[in-house]
Design an enzyme around this catalytic site. Structure first.
Site, PDB file in Angstrom:
ATOM      1  N   GLY A  43      77.234 -32.773  -0.438  1.00  0.00           N
ATOM      2  CA  GLY A  43      77.313 -32.350   1.122  1.00  0.00           C
ATOM      3  C   GLY A  43      77.626 -30.848   1.112  1.00  0.00           C
ATOM      4  CB  CYS A  44      80.216 -28.629  -0.365  1.00  0.00           C
ATOM      5  SG  CYS A  44      81.626 -29.584   0.414  1.00  0.00           S
ATOM      6  CB  THR A  45      75.233 -28.264  -3.007  1.00  0.00           C
ATOM      7  OG1 THR A  45      76.289 -28.299  -3.914  1.00  0.00           O
ATOM      8  CG2 THR A  45      74.053 -27.716  -3.335  1.00  0.00           C
TER       9      THR A  45
END
Length: 155
Positions: A43-45
């Site tokens: 998700g952060c990527t």
């Protein structure tokens, strides 16, 4: 959650290179401060790459972008390099800045309870006032959503 119209708390943290950085909202028309839980996770990527992919639009509109997590500095540089992120990542290892932005606290994952960063985003105007606030962000298309909302904000 901080609301539009609130004064943005000051931010001074170490960046992905280990240098102390103070975020100065007056340096751009708007500054996006996005909080994310963990570098190099799916998700952060997705969220970081969304900002990267829209970078020309952010830069062209004089909108700065800063990502903040509780990752140690040594985890941020490889993340920024691997995904060619053109903006600053800041390390908030004790969650002090994230807490000031109501973006840090107790979380649950896989039956475990721990303290961590919430996926929230704030857009600051040049005076350091919160112009837009997003709680529990969905990482996909978030960068485009912010660009659209800033455009709508300005009429």
């Amino acid at each position: 959650m901080l609301e539009p119209g609130d004064s943005a708390p000051a931010i001074t943290l170490s960046d992905q290179h280990g240098d102390a950085v103070t975020v100065d909202p007056s340096a751009a028309r708007y500054t996006v401060v996005y909080f994310y839980p963990r570098a190099d996770t799916p998700g952060c990527t997705t969220e970081a790459c969304g900002f990267r992919d829209e970078w020309d639009a952010f830069e062209g509109a004089d909108i700065a972008v800063v990502g903040i997590s509780d990752d140690p500095v040594e985890d941020l540089e490889p993340f920024a390099e691997e995904y060619e992120l053109p903006f600053t990542l800041l390390s908030d290892p004790d969650g002090e800045v994230a807490s000031a932005y109501d973006s840090y606290g107790e979380k649950q994952m896989f039956g475990n309870t721990f303290d961590g960063v919430f996926r929230n985003t704030y857009v600051l105007d040049a005076e350091g006032t919160i112009a837009l606030a997003y709680e529990g962000v969905s990482p996909e298309d978030h960068a485009v959503e912010i660009l659209d909302d800033i455009e709508a904000l300005e009429g």
